[in-house]
Design an enzyme around this catalytic site. Structure first.
Site, short mmCIF file in Angstrom:
data_model
loop_
_atom_site.label_atom_id
_atom_site.label_comp_id
_atom_site.label_asym_id
_atom_site.label_seq_id
_atom_site.Cartn_x
_atom_site.Cartn_y
_atom_site.Cartn_z
N LYS A 183 10.04 -3.14 34.38
CA LYS A 183 10.45 -4.55 34.42
C LYS A 183 9.87 -5.25 35.65
O LYS A 183 9.32 -6.36 35.54
CB LYS A 183 11.99 -4.66 34.44
N ARG A 229 8.32 7.59 42.49
CA ARG A 229 8.45 6.46 43.41
C ARG A 229 9.36 6.82 44.58
O ARG A 229 9.14 6.39 45.71
CB ARG A 229 8.99 5.22 42.68
N ARG A 248 21.90 6.36 36.58
CA ARG A 248 21.46 4.98 36.26
C ARG A 248 21.11 4.87 34.78
O ARG A 248 21.45 3.88 34.12
CB ARG A 248 20.25 4.60 37.12
N ARG A 297 23.25 -7.24 32.16
CA ARG A 297 23.39 -5.80 31.94
C ARG A 297 24.69 -5.44 31.24
O ARG A 297 24.92 -4.26 30.98
CB ARG A 297 23.38 -5.09 33.30
N ARG A 348 13.72 3.61 48.36
CA ARG A 348 14.88 3.19 47.56
C ARG A 348 15.82 4.36 47.41
O ARG A 348 15.48 5.36 46.79
CB ARG A 348 14.40 2.68 46.19
P1 AP5 Z 1 9.34 -0.74 37.89
O1 AP5 Z 1 8.39 -1.80 37.49
O2 AP5 Z 1 9.97 -0.80 39.22
O3 AP5 Z 1 10.47 -0.58 36.75
P2 AP5 Z 1 11.88 -1.29 36.64
O4 AP5 Z 1 12.23 -1.31 35.20
O5 AP5 Z 1 11.88 -2.57 37.39
O6 AP5 Z 1 12.75 -0.17 37.38
P3 AP5 Z 1 13.89 -0.32 38.48
O7 AP5 Z 1 13.89 0.94 39.26
O8 AP5 Z 1 13.81 -1.58 39.21
O9 AP5 Z 1 15.12 -0.26 37.54
P4 AP5 Z 1 16.59 -0.62 37.67
O10 AP5 Z 1 16.85 -1.44 36.50
O11 AP5 Z 1 17.39 0.63 37.82
O12 AP5 Z 1 16.72 -1.33 39.08
P5 AP5 Z 1 17.37 -2.67 39.53
O13 AP5 Z 1 16.73 -3.02 40.80
O14 AP5 Z 1 17.40 -3.66 38.44
O15 AP5 Z 1 8.59 0.66 37.69
C1 AP5 Z 1 9.17 1.88 38.06
C2 AP5 Z 1 8.08 2.83 38.56
O16 AP5 Z 1 7.20 3.11 37.50
C3 AP5 Z 1 7.22 2.22 39.69
O17 AP5 Z 1 6.87 3.21 40.59
C4 AP5 Z 1 5.98 1.70 38.94
O18 AP5 Z 1 4.84 1.68 39.73
C5 AP5 Z 1 5.86 2.70 37.81
N1 AP5 Z 1 5.28 2.14 36.60
C6 AP5 Z 1 5.43 0.89 36.09
N2 AP5 Z 1 4.73 0.73 34.95
C7 AP5 Z 1 4.14 1.92 34.71
C8 AP5 Z 1 3.29 2.38 33.67
N3 AP5 Z 1 2.94 1.59 32.67
N4 AP5 Z 1 2.85 3.66 33.73
C9 AP5 Z 1 3.23 4.49 34.76
N5 AP5 Z 1 4.02 4.10 35.79
C10 AP5 Z 1 4.48 2.83 35.76
O19 AP5 Z 1 18.89 -2.23 39.80
C11 AP5 Z 1 19.23 -1.34 40.84
C12 AP5 Z 1 20.75 -1.24 40.92
O20 AP5 Z 1 21.30 -2.52 41.29
C13 AP5 Z 1 21.48 -0.85 39.65
O21 AP5 Z 1 21.52 0.55 39.49
C14 AP5 Z 1 22.85 -1.46 39.88
O22 AP5 Z 1 23.61 -0.67 40.75
C15 AP5 Z 1 22.52 -2.77 40.60
N6 AP5 Z 1 22.32 -3.89 39.68
C16 AP5 Z 1 21.16 -4.62 39.50
N7 AP5 Z 1 21.35 -5.59 38.59
C17 AP5 Z 1 22.62 -5.47 38.16
C18 AP5 Z 1 23.40 -6.17 37.19
N8 AP5 Z 1 22.87 -7.18 36.46
N9 AP5 Z 1 24.68 -5.79 37.01
C19 AP5 Z 1 25.23 -4.78 37.73
N10 AP5 Z 1 24.55 -4.06 38.65
C20 AP5 Z 1 23.26 -4.41 38.86
MG MG Z 2 13.09 -3.37 38.94
#
Ligand code: AP5
Ligand code: MG
Length: 192
Positions: free
Chosen positions: A14, A128, A146, A89, A134
């Site tokens: 994402k 990562r 997660r 979410r 992180r």
């Molecule tokens: P990346 O692009 O970072 O993927 P992502 O889907 O953004 O993954 P996140 O780790 O950000 O997911 P998340 O949803 O758990 O985190 P968030 O910050 O929202 O890519 C991931 C890796 O893969 C990178 O190293 C990238 O380089 C690699 N990659 C990308 N594309 C690739 C490809 N095509 N091939 C190979 N490798 C690739 O949330 C974190 C925490 O915050 C949650 O756990 C929760 O506690 C809280 N939180 C956030 N939002 C909410 C909400 N709305 N409600 C409640 N809690 C929330």
């Molecule tokens: Mg993300």
């Protein structure tokens, strides 16, 4: 306005694709994960509470993230549209977002959902975690927690938007460029 939800499990790409899409389409990127990490970096009370929950791989309370999105929507009144990443979410967040957008006389145009196998997600996030700093990436147990939160609380949010015929699925495996092109094709067909 054109408002897009980029949906998918942790590690589905994402954040990676959001950067490219916001540049191409001129949208404002709103990532609740990034907003929470910014609170943590600034050592705010909200950040301290959120960190405890994020480090376990659980979701922070709906009121917290809805409040942050409400503020962000007001901060950018002149944008062409928003790209929501990692929000909504839960069903409660989806309903709150609909109400907030309705007040602004706009709506979600499309939800694009990235699909990636669980083993690939774990592999990406663990890799990562070796360098990102992180804390929720450094332990496989937390990564799996997660993904479990996504499966039990978040995946069903797509059904909410499916009922309005707003969901398209895009394979999130392959090169970053291939996935970006597939996303653009879907967005272009809906943007007019
Ligand atoms: P990346 O692009 O970072 O993927 P992502 O889907 O953004 O993954 P996140 O780790 O950000 O997911 P998340 O949803 O758990 O985190 P968030 O910050 O929202 O890519 C991931 C890796 O893969 C990178 O190293 C990238 O380089 C690699 N990659 C990308 N594309 C690739 C490809 N095509 N091939 C190979 N490798 C690739 O949330 C974190 C925490 O915050 C949650 O756990 C929760 O506690 C809280 N939180 C956030 N939002 C909410 C909400 N709305 N409600 C409640 N809690 C929330
Ligand atoms: Mg993300």
């Amino acid at each position: 306005m054109f408002n897009l939800i980029l949906f998918g499990p942790p590690g589905s790409g994402k954040g990676t694709q959001s950067e490219k899409l916001t540049t191409k389409y001129g949208l404002k990127h709103l990532s609740t994960g990034d907003l929470l990490r910014s609170e943590i970096a600034q050592h705010t009370a909200l950040g301290l509470e959120a960190k405890k929950i994020m480090d376990k791989g659980h979701l922070v309370p709906d009121e917290v993230v809805i409040g942050m999105i409400c503020t962000a929507l007001e901060t950018y009144p002149d944008t062409k549209g928003f790209l929501f990443d990692g929000f909504p979410r839960t069903d409660k967040q989806a309903e709150a977002l609909d109400k907030l957008l309705e007040l602004k006389k706009t709506t979600i145009s499309v939800m694009v959902a990235l699909t990636v196998s669980e083993e690939e997600l774990v592999k990406r996030l663990a890799k990562r975690g070796e360098t990102s700093g992180r804390s929720d990436d450094t332990n496989e147990g937390v990564i799996r927690a997660r993904i479990a939160e996504y499966n039990s609380k978040t995946a069903a949010v797509a059904d909410y938007y499916k009922s309005f015929d707003k969901v398209v699925m895009v394979k999130g495996e392959g090169s970053v460029e291939e996935i970006f092109n597939a996303l653009c094709k879907e967005i272009d067909s809906r943007i007019i």
